[in-house]
Motif scaffolding. Structure first.
Motif, PDB file in Angstrom:
ATOM      1  N   HIS A   1       2.414   2.183  -3.396  1.00  0.00           N
ATOM      2  CA  HIS A   1       1.540   2.773  -4.138  1.00  0.00           C
ATOM      3  C   HIS A   1       1.651   4.405  -4.040  1.00  0.00           C
ATOM      4  CE1 HIS A   1      -0.768   0.094  -6.959  1.00  0.00           C
ATOM      5  NE2 HIS A   1      -0.506  -0.751  -6.219  1.00  0.00           N
TER       6      HIS A   1
ATOM      7  N   SER B   1      -4.760   3.225 -11.392  1.00  0.00           N
ATOM      8  CA  SER B   1      -3.112   2.706 -11.200  1.00  0.00           C
ATOM      9  C   SER B   1      -2.910   1.856 -12.454  1.00  0.00           C
ATOM     10  CB  SER B   1      -2.985   2.045 -10.082  1.00  0.00           C
ATOM     11  OG  SER B   1      -3.924   1.126  -9.768  1.00  0.00           O
TER      12      SER B   1
ATOM     13  N   MET C   1      -1.092   6.119  -9.655  1.00  0.00           N
ATOM     14  CA  MET C   1      -0.621   4.813  -8.708  1.00  0.00           C
ATOM     15  C   MET C   1      -1.359   4.997  -7.499  1.00  0.00           C
ATOM     16  SD  MET C   1       1.124   2.519  -9.613  1.00  0.00           S
ATOM     17  CE  MET C   1       1.979   1.896  -8.415  1.00  0.00           C
ATOM     18  N   SER C   2      -2.155   6.385  -7.157  1.00  0.00           N
ATOM     19  CA  SER C   2      -2.957   6.108  -5.677  1.00  0.00           C
ATOM     20  C   SER C   2      -4.245   5.697  -5.589  1.00  0.00           C
ATOM     21  CB  SER C   2      -2.962   7.882  -5.325  1.00  0.00           C
ATOM     22  OG  SER C   2      -3.831   8.580  -6.156  1.00  0.00           O
TER      23      SER C   2
ATOM     24  N   THR D   1      -7.231   2.971  -7.137  1.00  0.00           N
ATOM     25  CA  THR D   1      -7.428   1.730  -7.828  1.00  0.00           C
ATOM     26  C   THR D   1      -8.153   1.556  -9.193  1.00  0.00           C
ATOM     27  OG1 THR D   1      -9.412   1.258  -6.609  1.00  0.00           O
ATOM     28  CG2 THR D   1      -7.451   0.316  -5.788  1.00  0.00           C
TER      29      THR D   1
ATOM     30  N   SER E   1       3.302   7.453  -6.021  1.00  0.00           N
ATOM     31  CA  SER E   1       2.271   8.389  -6.745  1.00  0.00           C
ATOM     32  C   SER E   1       2.328  10.004  -6.012  1.00  0.00           C
ATOM     33  CB  SER E   1       0.754   8.207  -6.071  1.00  0.00           C
ATOM     34  OG  SER E   1       0.661   8.554  -4.689  1.00  0.00           O
TER      35      SER E   1
ATOM     36  N   PHE F   1       3.107   0.343 -12.394  1.00  0.00           N
ATOM     37  CA  PHE F   1       2.182  -0.704 -11.761  1.00  0.00           C
ATOM     38  C   PHE F   1       2.546  -1.829 -12.021  1.00  0.00           C
ATOM     39  CE2 PHE F   1      -1.411  -3.495 -11.678  1.00  0.00           C
ATOM     40  CZ  PHE F   1      -2.038  -3.295 -10.493  1.00  0.00           C
TER      41      PHE F   1
ATOM     42  N   HIS G   1       4.229  -4.465  -9.383  1.00  0.00           N
ATOM     43  CA  HIS G   1       3.580  -5.637  -9.083  1.00  0.00           C
ATOM     44  C   HIS G   1       4.372  -6.901  -9.219  1.00  0.00           C
ATOM     45  CE1 HIS G   1      -0.171  -5.257  -6.644  1.00  0.00           C
ATOM     46  NE2 HIS G   1      -0.220  -3.890  -7.222  1.00  0.00           N
TER      47      HIS G   1
ATOM     48  N   ASN H   1       0.778  -1.227   0.115  1.00  0.00           N
ATOM     49  CA  ASN H   1      -0.154   0.119   0.027  1.00  0.00           C
ATOM     50  C   ASN H   1       0.615   1.054   0.045  1.00  0.00           C
ATOM     51  OD1 ASN H   1      -2.269  -1.588   0.106  1.00  0.00           O
ATOM     52  ND2 ASN H   1      -3.033  -1.036   2.111  1.00  0.00           N
TER      53      ASN H   1
END
Length: 622
Positions: free
Chosen positions: A326, A352, A346-347, A349, A330, A358, A362, A323
């Motif tokens: 992200h 992002s 990126m902040s 959902t 951002s 991203f 991930h 979390n």
């Protein structure tokens, strides 16, 4: 099942949220359940990765969930709309509606119609608004979406994937179904294997992205791994209507910096502690007890630490790696907030997936999960076998056998429910699509008795970016799940058929505002699931070779529940589980590709209940 009246009463809560103007109710005049809310100012971009934002959203959705009846829920929601942050409101309302029994059947309209500014470039919105002002009739105004880059940036070739409206909406909905703050004791529902679903759904998005990278001639992802590395640039071309500011762009060469709530050094420390737990085989809970990271529960426990979610066994020690990553990325353009800029995509959902970082980030997260998977023993042949069941042949039938065409299809997004307009205004855009196809699976049941089987279908690239044949252990992380379903096998020869449209990883189409106002209803629309039109990678103009993997396993050993189970919101259960029920497959998610494969070739790995079939995907521009 909720009434049509309930559905229509709810809809207006989601209209024109960016334009709600009010004088906030003083705390002493509010419903007592809302007195402490409103901490996140209106006009601020809500982030369900940010701890403080999440905490306030949790307080609101729990209050809405506990409302004594529908009328109480309605009036509380009506007042909350005037008090709390716009994005936080939609997040909390959607969580509550999805889980209240008296809201069964109520469908939250598509997030892309509630906040179209999160999905449509600002230039296109501006053209649409100008066309609306200059309209000469009440006929719908339609404008074409504008591109956000060009071929000077290699990542431009993947813009169709990253900026896809359905893919970004799926990511938003997944985090609604599985909010990180979910407390089973308060909500009276346990989210089964929630952490493992977090791991698997994001792993599959990265696998899909890599398949499309190979389709467009790009190399596979280079994982993020160094917290001080310079990041690639990205400009989302989005402007937030609730704040009036752009989602920030990120010039190339910026790196992660300390922010007020979290230092980069914290991230490094958390990563090392998590890796230490994997390497010693257990984690410490907040009482100092050792919790084994075993084959059955290890992935679930690890994901709870990584996200981190309410279920984390020791958040103070292991932190919130995913979390805060992200959030920090951002804000790397304005880490201390001195310029009062919006964060980057990126902040959020719902935005992002647009940013190339991203997927790299991930992949870094997934590499940590792969450390755990590598600590588990490879599957034995007995764990892969289904005695007496032979897969004889598999064919994909489209217009030509084992050849499926992809193309760009046209669609439109209505803006008027999220933006004040004089009439219908639509943005026309294109998305990847594929022709319909059917799997024909020839199976011989030699057991002499009827058998129930689980059919597992995956697709993976055959070659890497240099044209080298991928070894099975290397390829396994790029295999994407296409379907998983139950099939009965009579003694002797069987042909199992399945349409691509029946896939259990894609979501049913969510009705839009107009359809909902017209009376559309169902208990099946939960909006979580990969877009059905993006089931397959793009392929290339020449025709790109993939391996279609089909495996039959013993349904009696796999399944949780009974043959007669009827579940709400089960259409995309591989990625999203089944609403308020146990995950309906006992096998680890991604089985059998979730663990290291020691075999050096497909022939060495394959058992008689498996099949690998060459399938070509050919992209046609028009």
């Amino acid at each position: 099942m909720a009434s049509q009246d309930h559905q229509k009463r709810i809809l207006h809560f989601f209209k024109h949220l960016a334009y709600v103007t009010h004088v906030a109710l003083p705390e002493d005049e509010r419903d007592p359940r809302l007195k402490k809310l409103g901490r996140l100012h209106r006009g601020t971009l809500f982030s369900c990765f940010h701890a403080e934002h999440l905490e306030e959203a949790k307080e609101l959705y729990e209050a809405l969930y506990k409302a004594k009846d529908f009328n109480d829920f309605y009036h509380l929601a009506e007042e909350a709309r005037e008090v709390v942050n716009e994005g936080l409101y939609v997040f909390a309302m959607t969580v509550a509606i999805l889980h209240r029994s008296d809201c069964d059947g109520i469908i939250v309209p598509p997030i892309q119609e509630i906040f179209p500014d999160r999905f449509i470039p600002a230039e296109s919105l501006n053209r649409a608004l100008k066309a609306d002002i200059n309209r000469t009739s009440q006929e719908p105004v339609v404008v074409e979406i504008q591109e956000t880059g060009n071929i000077f940036d290699p990542e431009y070739h993947l813009a169709y994937f990253r900026e896809d409206i359905g893919a970004n909406a799926h990511h938003w909905h997944w985090h609604i179904v599985y909010p990180g703050t979910w407390d089973p004791e308060v909500m009276h529902i346990t989210k089964d294997r929630k952490g493992e679903l977090f791991y698997y759904m994001h792993q599959q998005m990265c696998a899909r992205y890599d398949c499309d990278r190979l389709s467009t001639g790009l190399r596979r992802l280079i994982p993020f791994h160094n917290f001080h590395e310079e990041l690639e640039g990205y400009n989302p071309h989005l402007t937030s209507l609730v704040s009036g500011q752009n989602y920030a762009s990120r010039p190339a060469g910026l790196s992660m910096k300390d922010i007020h709530e979290c230092d980069v050094q914290d991230m490094i420390r958390w990563r090392e502690r998590i890796l230490d737990a994997i390497h010693i085989g257990f984690l410490y809970d907040d009482h100092g007890n050792e919790i084994p990271l075993d084959a059955e529960h290890g992935t679930d426990l690890l994901a709870d630490l990584m996200e981190s979610s309410y279920e984390s066994k020791n958040r103070e020690y292991y932190g919130s790696l995913h979390n805060w990553g992200h959030v920090i990325i951002s804000q790397c353009h304005d880490p201390d907030g001195r310029f009062k800029e919006n964060p980057g995509v990126m902040s959020d959902t719902s935005t992002s997936l647009r940013d190339p970082i991203f997927y790299r980030y991930h992949r870094f997260v997934d590499n940590i999960f792969q450390e755990l998977k590598a600590s588990l023993p490879p599957y034995k042949q007995s764990e892969l076998d289904f005695t007496g069941i032979d897969v004889v042949n598999v064919t994909v039938n489209a217009k030509a056998p084992n050849l499926v065409h992809t193309f760009f299809a046209e669609d439109q997004l209505e803006l008027r429910h999220g933006i004040n307009t004089h009439g219908s205004v639509k943005v026309k855009y294109h998305h990847l699509d594929h022709e319909p196809f059917t799997y024909n699976i020839s199976v011989e049941n030699k057991t002499g008795a009827e058998k129930d089987s689980t059919v597992r279908i995956f697709l993976g690239p055959k070659y890497d970016e240099l044209g080298n044949h991928l070894r099975i252990d290397e390829a396994r992380r790029f295999y994407i799940e296409l379907d998983k379903f139950h099939a009965k096998l009579s003694p002797g020869k069987n042909v199992v058929t399945r349409k691509s449209s029946e896939s259990n990883v894609v979501a049913n189409k969510t009705p839009n505002f107009d359809e909902l106002e017209g009376g559309a209803s169902s208990d099946q629309f939960c909006s979580c699931g990969w877009p059905n039109y993006m089931l397959l990678p793009r392929g290339n103009h020449k025709g790109m070779e993939f391996e279609l993997f089909v495996m039959l396993t013993d349904w009696g050993e796999d399944h949780v529940g009974s043959l007669s189970d009827h579940h709400v919101c089960h259409d995309a259960f591989s990625y999203c589980g089944v609403k308020d029920q146990k995950y309906p497959d006992k096998k680890p998610m991604g089985f059998p590709f979730d663990r290291v494969i020691k075999a050096r070739s497909i022939a060495q790995f394959k058992t008689h209940n498996m099949s690998f079939t060459d399938v070509t995907i050919q992209f046609k521009e028009h």
